[in-house]
Scaffold this motif. Structure first.
Motif, PDB file in Angstrom:
ATOM      1  N   TYR A  37       0.845  -1.193   0.000  1.00 25.00           N
ATOM      2  CA  TYR A  37       0.000   0.000   0.000  1.00 25.00           C
ATOM      3  C   TYR A  37       0.881   1.244   0.000  1.00 25.00           C
ATOM      4  O   TYR A  37       1.880   1.310   0.712  1.00 25.00           O
ATOM      5  N   SER A  38       0.493   2.203  -0.821  1.00 20.19           N
ATOM      6  CA  SER A  38       1.243   3.454  -0.904  1.00 20.19           C
ATOM      7  C   SER A  38       0.958   4.303   0.336  1.00 20.19           C
ATOM      8  O   SER A  38       0.028   4.022   1.097  1.00 20.19           O
ATOM      9  N   GLU A  39       1.733   5.346   0.522  1.00 18.88           N
ATOM     10  CA  GLU A  39       1.509   6.248   1.656  1.00 18.88           C
ATOM     11  C   GLU A  39       0.122   6.886   1.563  1.00 18.88           C
ATOM     12  O   GLU A  39      -0.581   7.016   2.564  1.00 18.88           O
ATOM     13  N   TYR A  40      -0.287   7.243   0.346  1.00 21.68           N
ATOM     14  CA  TYR A  40      -1.627   7.816   0.153  1.00 21.68           C
ATOM     15  C   TYR A  40      -2.707   6.807   0.553  1.00 21.68           C
ATOM     16  O   TYR A  40      -3.662   7.150   1.247  1.00 21.68           O
ATOM     17  N   GLU A  41      -2.550   5.546   0.116  1.00 20.97           N
ATOM     18  CA  GLU A  41      -3.528   4.516   0.462  1.00 20.97           C
ATOM     19  C   GLU A  41      -3.575   4.284   1.976  1.00 20.97           C
ATOM     20  O   GLU A  41      -4.647   4.116   2.547  1.00 20.97           O
ATOM     21  N   CYS A  42      -2.426   4.317   2.630  1.00 22.16           N
ATOM     22  CA  CYS A  42      -2.389   4.164   4.093  1.00 22.16           C
ATOM     23  C   CYS A  42      -3.147   5.304   4.767  1.00 22.16           C
ATOM     24  O   CYS A  42      -3.927   5.067   5.690  1.00 22.16           O
ATOM     25  N   ARG A  43      -2.926   6.512   4.297  1.00 20.68           N
ATOM     26  CA  ARG A  43      -3.647   7.653   4.867  1.00 20.68           C
ATOM     27  C   ARG A  43      -5.141   7.486   4.689  1.00 20.68           C
ATOM     28  O   ARG A  43      -5.921   7.770   5.592  1.00 20.68           O
ATOM     29  N   GLU A  44      -5.561   7.034   3.518  1.00 21.02           N
ATOM     30  CA  GLU A  44      -6.989   6.822   3.253  1.00 21.02           C
ATOM     31  C   GLU A  44      -7.562   5.738   4.160  1.00 21.02           C
ATOM     32  O   GLU A  44      -8.658   5.880   4.689  1.00 21.02           O
ATOM     33  N   ILE A  45      -6.826   4.658   4.331  1.00 25.54           N
ATOM     34  CA  ILE A  45      -7.290   3.570   5.190  1.00 25.54           C
ATOM     35  C   ILE A  45      -7.503   4.088   6.601  1.00 25.54           C
ATOM     36  O   ILE A  45      -8.557   3.873   7.204  1.00 25.54           O
ATOM     37  N   PHE A  46      -6.523   4.784   7.155  1.00 28.35           N
ATOM     38  CA  PHE A  46      -6.638   5.239   8.535  1.00 28.35           C
ATOM     39  C   PHE A  46      -7.562   6.442   8.678  1.00 28.35           C
ATOM     40  O   PHE A  46      -8.141   6.650   9.738  1.00 28.35           O
ATOM     41  N   ARG A  47      -7.751   7.189   7.617  1.00 28.57           N
ATOM     42  CA  ARG A  47      -8.718   8.287   7.671  1.00 28.57           C
ATOM     43  C   ARG A  47     -10.137   7.734   7.742  1.00 28.57           C
ATOM     44  O   ARG A  47     -10.994   8.236   8.463  1.00 28.57           O
ATOM     45  N   LYS A  48     -10.381   6.640   7.023  1.00 28.03           N
ATOM     46  CA  LYS A  48     -11.719   6.040   7.009  1.00 28.03           C
ATOM     47  C   LYS A  48     -11.975   5.150   8.225  1.00 28.03           C
ATOM     48  O   LYS A  48     -13.119   4.956   8.610  1.00 28.03           O
ATOM     49  N   ALA A  49     -10.911   4.604   8.789  1.00 27.93           N
ATOM     50  CA  ALA A  49     -11.065   3.696   9.938  1.00 27.93           C
ATOM     51  C   ALA A  49      -9.907   3.919  10.919  1.00 27.93           C
ATOM     52  O   ALA A  49      -9.036   3.062  11.067  1.00 27.93           O
ATOM     53  N   PRO A  50      -9.888   5.067  11.590  1.00 27.13           N
ATOM     54  CA  PRO A  50      -8.754   5.368  12.472  1.00 27.13           C
ATOM     55  C   PRO A  50      -8.589   4.390  13.624  1.00 27.13           C
ATOM     56  O   PRO A  50      -7.491   4.192  14.126  1.00 27.13           O
ATOM     57  N   TYR A  51      -9.667   3.736  14.028  1.00 26.08           N
ATOM     58  CA  TYR A  51      -9.590   2.777  15.123  1.00 26.08           C
ATOM     59  C   TYR A  51      -8.728   1.583  14.770  1.00 26.08           C
ATOM     60  O   TYR A  51      -8.354   0.811  15.643  1.00 26.08           O
ATOM     61  N   LEU A  52      -8.355   1.418  13.484  1.00 24.47           N
ATOM     62  CA  LEU A  52      -7.438   0.341  13.107  1.00 24.47           C
ATOM     63  C   LEU A  52      -6.069   0.542  13.760  1.00 24.47           C
ATOM     64  O   LEU A  52      -5.325  -0.411  13.936  1.00 24.47           O
ATOM     65  N   LEU A  53      -5.761   1.784  14.114  1.00 23.61           N
ATOM     66  CA  LEU A  53      -4.498   2.050  14.796  1.00 23.61           C
ATOM     67  C   LEU A  53      -4.445   1.366  16.161  1.00 23.61           C
ATOM     68  O   LEU A  53      -3.370   1.117  16.694  1.00 23.61           O
ATOM     69  N   THR A  54      -5.596   1.064  16.717  1.00 30.37           N
ATOM     70  CA  THR A  54      -5.646   0.430  18.030  1.00 30.37           C
ATOM     71  C   THR A  54      -5.661  -1.100  17.940  1.00 30.37           C
ATOM     72  O   THR A  54      -5.583  -1.769  18.963  1.00 30.37           O
ATOM     73  N   ARG A  55      -5.775  -1.639  16.740  1.00 30.21           N
ATOM     74  CA  ARG A  55      -5.789  -3.095  16.551  1.00 30.21           C
ATOM     75  C   ARG A  55      -4.373  -3.640  16.667  1.00 30.21           C
ATOM     76  O   ARG A  55      -3.409  -2.976  16.312  1.00 30.21           O
ATOM     77  N   SER A  56      -4.243  -4.870  17.099  1.00 31.52           N
ATOM     78  CA  SER A  56      -2.911  -5.475  17.198  1.00 31.52           C
ATOM     79  C   SER A  56      -2.353  -5.707  15.798  1.00 31.52           C
ATOM     80  O   SER A  56      -3.106  -5.900  14.833  1.00 31.52           O
ATOM     81  N   GLU A  57      -1.050  -5.697  15.714  1.00 34.48           N
ATOM     82  CA  GLU A  57      -0.412  -5.920  14.420  1.00 34.48           C
ATOM     83  C   GLU A  57      -0.721  -7.322  13.894  1.00 34.48           C
ATOM     84  O   GLU A  57      -0.869  -7.508  12.689  1.00 34.48           O
ATOM     85  N   GLU A  58      -0.855  -8.297  14.784  1.00 37.69           N
ATOM     86  CA  GLU A  58      -1.163  -9.667  14.364  1.00 37.69           C
ATOM     87  C   GLU A  58      -2.536  -9.733  13.692  1.00 37.69           C
ATOM     88  O   GLU A  58      -2.697 -10.373  12.657  1.00 37.69           O
ATOM     89  N   LYS A  59      -3.530  -9.077  14.305  1.00 38.89           N
ATOM     90  CA  LYS A  59      -4.874  -9.081  13.718  1.00 38.89           C
ATOM     91  C   LYS A  59      -4.889  -8.335  12.390  1.00 38.89           C
ATOM     92  O   LYS A  59      -5.553  -8.756  11.445  1.00 38.89           O
ATOM     93  N   LEU A  60      -4.161  -7.234  12.319  1.00 36.63           N
ATOM     94  CA  LEU A  60      -4.088  -6.497  11.054  1.00 36.63           C
ATOM     95  C   LEU A  60      -3.397  -7.330   9.973  1.00 36.63           C
ATOM     96  O   LEU A  60      -3.866  -7.386   8.843  1.00 36.63           O
ATOM     97  N   LYS A  61      -2.307  -7.990  10.324  1.00 33.51           N
ATOM     98  CA  LYS A  61      -1.598  -8.840   9.349  1.00 33.51           C
ATOM     99  C   LYS A  61      -2.517  -9.938   8.833  1.00 33.51           C
ATOM    100  O   LYS A  61      -2.566 -10.197   7.634  1.00 33.51           O
ATOM    101  N   LEU A  62      -3.224 -10.588   9.748  1.00 38.01           N
ATOM    102  CA  LEU A  62      -4.148 -11.650   9.354  1.00 38.01           C
ATOM    103  C   LEU A  62      -5.210 -11.094   8.401  1.00 38.01           C
ATOM    104  O   LEU A  62      -5.466 -11.670   7.342  1.00 38.01           O
ATOM    105  N   GLY A  63      -5.822  -9.991   8.769  1.00 39.25           N
ATOM    106  CA  GLY A  63      -6.863  -9.399   7.930  1.00 39.25           C
ATOM    107  C   GLY A  63      -6.354  -8.988   6.565  1.00 39.25           C
ATOM    108  O   GLY A  63      -6.973  -9.279   5.536  1.00 39.25           O
ATOM    109  N   ILE A  64      -5.217  -8.323   6.543  1.00 35.76           N
ATOM    110  CA  ILE A  64      -4.643  -7.893   5.262  1.00 35.76           C
ATOM    111  C   ILE A  64      -4.318  -9.116   4.411  1.00 35.76           C
ATOM    112  O   ILE A  64      -4.620  -9.144   3.209  1.00 35.76           O
TER     113      ILE A  64
END
Length: 157
Positions: A37-64
């Motif tokens: 994901y590009s820096e722009y795409e990362c910004r869009e992801i966290f802008r639309k779902a900022p609570y993802l910053l609070t998710r564990s890296e393991e859960k994010l890795k699994l989901g991605i």
């Protein structure tokens, strides 16, 4: 992070950013970047779902990983980042199995898989399993098969 001052999600963004800290935010951006994901795409992801910053890296890795490798919806995470909050094991993968069967048999074209993820389980079962009585057993097994197998093992123990 690009939030509008009038946006209701601004509060969640502030809580997530300030609660997580700069290093955590950088790590989460790096995690998404490691999946292409590009820096722009990362910004869009966290802008639309900022609570993802609070998710564990393991859960994010699994989901991605699920969305990139199994579902093959890279763009879905940018458009509907909140789908990463869904349980991969209980919701996303079983729902995808049903959607894939219906699509392969040309039984159902709409809604998109993303829209299916936001339905309640009752709505999902009613619309995508019960609506196809000839295929219902196969669809139910695809959707609940892992649960049926594990519960029958527990009964036999």
């Amino acid at each position: 992070m690009g939030f509008s001052a009038k946006s209701r999600i601004l509060v969640y963004g502030l809580i997530a950013v300030f609660g997580s800290g700069d290093k955590t935010v950088e790590r989460k951006y790096g995690l998404f970047g490691s999946f292409g994901y590009s820096e722009y795409e990362c910004r869009e992801i966290f802008r639309k779902a900022p609570y993802l910053l609070t998710r564990s890296e393991e859960k994010l890795k699994l989901g991605i990983s699920v969305f990139l490798n199994s579902v093959k919806f890279k763009e879905a995470l940018v458009c509907s980042a909140s789908i990463l909050i869904q349980s991969m094991e209980k919701r996303v993968v079983p729902g995808f199995r049903v959607w894939d069967i219906l699509k392969s048999k040309k039984l159902y074209k709409e809604p998109s898989f993303r829209k299916m993820l936001f339905m309640t389980e009752v709505m999902f079962v009613d619309k995508f399993i019960s609506s196809f009585p000839d295929e219902a057993e196969e669809l139910l097994l695809a959707y609940k098969g892992h649960t049926l197998v594990s519960s029958s093992k527990e009964k036999n123990s």
